[in-house]
Design a protein around this motif. Structure first.
Motif, PDB file in Angstrom:
ATOM      1  N   ARG A 188       0.823  -1.204   0.000  1.00  0.00           N
ATOM      2  CA  ARG A 188       0.000   0.000   0.000  1.00  0.00           C
ATOM      3  C   ARG A 188       0.860   1.258   0.000  1.00  0.00           C
ATOM      4  NH1 ARG A 188      -4.374   0.450   4.451  1.00  0.00           N
ATOM      5  NH2 ARG A 188      -5.023   2.116   3.033  1.00  0.00           N
ATOM      6  N   ARG A 189       1.895   1.277   0.836  1.00  0.00           N
ATOM      7  CA  ARG A 189       2.739   2.471   0.927  1.00  0.00           C
ATOM      8  C   ARG A 189       3.443   2.737  -0.392  1.00  0.00           C
ATOM      9  NH1 ARG A 189       6.799   5.580   3.067  1.00  0.00           N
ATOM     10  NH2 ARG A 189       6.459   6.551   5.104  1.00  0.00           N
ATOM     11  N   HIS A 199      -9.460   4.662  -0.190  1.00  0.00           N
ATOM     12  CA  HIS A 199      -8.129   4.349  -0.723  1.00  0.00           C
ATOM     13  C   HIS A 199      -8.218   3.758  -2.128  1.00  0.00           C
ATOM     14  CE1 HIS A 199      -5.765   5.455   2.778  1.00  0.00           C
ATOM     15  NE2 HIS A 199      -6.858   5.126   3.457  1.00  0.00           N
ATOM     16  N   ARG A 200      -9.302   3.073  -2.423  1.00  0.00           N
ATOM     17  CA  ARG A 200      -9.502   2.587  -3.787  1.00  0.00           C
ATOM     18  C   ARG A 200      -9.666   3.766  -4.751  1.00  0.00           C
ATOM     19  NH1 ARG A 200     -14.364  -1.345  -4.145  1.00  0.00           N
ATOM     20  NH2 ARG A 200     -15.534   0.599  -4.266  1.00  0.00           N
ATOM     21  N   GLU A 201     -10.414   4.788  -4.328  1.00  0.00           N
ATOM     22  CA  GLU A 201     -10.576   5.980  -5.149  1.00  0.00           C
ATOM     23  C   GLU A 201      -9.261   6.748  -5.282  1.00  0.00           C
ATOM     24  OE1 GLU A 201     -13.099   6.980  -6.904  1.00  0.00           O
ATOM     25  OE2 GLU A 201     -14.511   5.415  -6.267  1.00  0.00           O
ATOM     26  N   LEU A 202      -8.463   6.728  -4.235  1.00  0.00           N
ATOM     27  CA  LEU A 202      -7.155   7.381  -4.287  1.00  0.00           C
ATOM     28  C   LEU A 202      -6.273   6.725  -5.343  1.00  0.00           C
ATOM     29  CD1 LEU A 202      -5.429   9.568  -2.756  1.00  0.00           C
ATOM     30  CD2 LEU A 202      -4.483   7.665  -1.445  1.00  0.00           C
ATOM     31  N   ARG A 245      -4.164  -1.399 -14.603  1.00  0.00           N
ATOM     32  CA  ARG A 245      -3.282  -2.397 -13.998  1.00  0.00           C
ATOM     33  C   ARG A 245      -3.104  -2.132 -12.505  1.00  0.00           C
ATOM     34  NH1 ARG A 245      -1.747  -1.473 -19.093  1.00  0.00           N
ATOM     35  NH2 ARG A 245      -1.250  -3.278 -20.433  1.00  0.00           N
ATOM     36  N   THR A 246      -2.939  -0.864 -12.145  1.00  0.00           N
ATOM     37  CA  THR A 246      -2.802  -0.527 -10.730  1.00  0.00           C
ATOM     38  C   THR A 246      -4.101  -0.792  -9.984  1.00  0.00           C
ATOM     39  OG1 THR A 246      -1.218   1.195 -11.321  1.00  0.00           O
ATOM     40  CG2 THR A 246      -2.114   1.276  -9.108  1.00  0.00           C
ATOM     41  N   ASP A 247      -5.228  -0.451 -10.607  1.00  0.00           N
ATOM     42  CA  ASP A 247      -6.524  -0.729  -9.990  1.00  0.00           C
ATOM     43  C   ASP A 247      -6.685  -2.229  -9.737  1.00  0.00           C
ATOM     44  OD1 ASP A 247      -7.168   1.942 -10.103  1.00  0.00           O
ATOM     45  OD2 ASP A 247      -8.435   1.754 -11.885  1.00  0.00           O
ATOM     46  N   GLU A 248      -6.313  -3.041 -10.738  1.00  0.00           N
ATOM     47  CA  GLU A 248      -6.460  -4.494 -10.610  1.00  0.00           C
ATOM     48  C   GLU A 248      -5.572  -5.043  -9.503  1.00  0.00           C
ATOM     49  OE1 GLU A 248      -6.005  -8.559 -13.326  1.00  0.00           O
ATOM     50  OE2 GLU A 248      -5.851  -6.576 -14.263  1.00  0.00           O
TER      51      GLU A 248
END
Length: 235
Positions: free
Chosen positions: A97-98, A145-148, A156-159
């Motif tokens: 996450r970081r 955090h998903r919206e962030l 790809r980052t969303d997945e």
């Protein structure tokens, strides 16, 4: 399980005419992330397959995909279960996450930023706190955090992060005092939102980095009180 299946029936329409293992895994992943299937829950092939109207083979392939994502575990002669994380799993989730979330904020480019999704998640969490519904507050936090992450505009980052956030929910489930865990982050989410609304991505990244470090410490401390280092529930 009956309660979870009742909610799952609402997702059957999402399958449409192109029922695939990927679509089924998307539904189950989202349900795990929303908190409908707690860690240690045995997932019934007959119950879920019948509720969604999919074949046993399709469901088994979906289970295989989610096992690969570390959300499920297959136990020989017992079935498929929602995974119970270890403390090291929790630490690794926060490392990921970081790396990702801070990089997203750092790379935003010039303002203004499209933060309506973040604002909606902040409001969602605040309303849930008024109702003293800390499970929903936790879900709103994940939505924030998903919206962030979505600000990066990268599928790809969303997945990647969909699975990470679903795993995070597994950790939240075993925290014995969800109010103590989630309440401080209502205001901290708002501060990050305000920094982005002001176009100050450097301040937003600084707030986010401290936020994630503090959250890791709180979650690990709470988690150890309920689960051993290897994911074995304590008495």
């Amino acid at each position: 399980m009956a309660e979870q299946l009742a909610g799952l029936a609402d997702d059957r329409a999402l399958l449409g005419r192109t029922s695939t293992a990927e679509r089924v895994s998307d539904i189950l992943r989202n349900r795990i992330a929303e908190g409908y299937f707690p860690p240690g829950t045995r997932l019934s092939e007959d119950g879920i397959g019948g509720t969604l109207g999919v074949s046993r083979n399709t469901l088994r392939e979906a289970f295989r995909l989610l096992t690969h994502e570390r959300l499920l575990v297959h136990e020989l002669n017992r079935g498929v279960f929602v995974r119970v994380l270890t403390v090291e799993d929790v630490k690794d989730i926060y490392r990921t996450r970081r790396l990702v979330e801070c990089a997203v904020v750092r790379g935003l480019g010039e303002p203004p930023y499209v933060v309506e999704g973040l604002a909606a998640a902040v409001t969602e969490g605040q309303l849930a706190s008024v109702e003293n519904d800390w499970k929903v507050v936790g879900t709103a936090n994940i939505h924030f955090h998903r919206e962030l992450v979505a600000l990066a505009g990268s599928e790809r980052t969303d997945e990647l992060m969909r699975s990470v956030f679903a795993e995070l929910r597994l950790a939240f489930h075993l925290v014995d005092d969800p109010k103590r865990l989630h309440e401080p982050y209502l205001q901290r989410n708002r501060l990050i939102l305000q920094a982005l609304q002001a176009g100050d991505r450097a301040e937003a990244e600084k707030l986010l980095a401290v936020y994630l470090d503090d959250s890791l410490e709180r979650v690990v401390d709470a988690y150890r009180r309920r689960v051993g280092e290897d994911g074995t529930a304590l008495g």
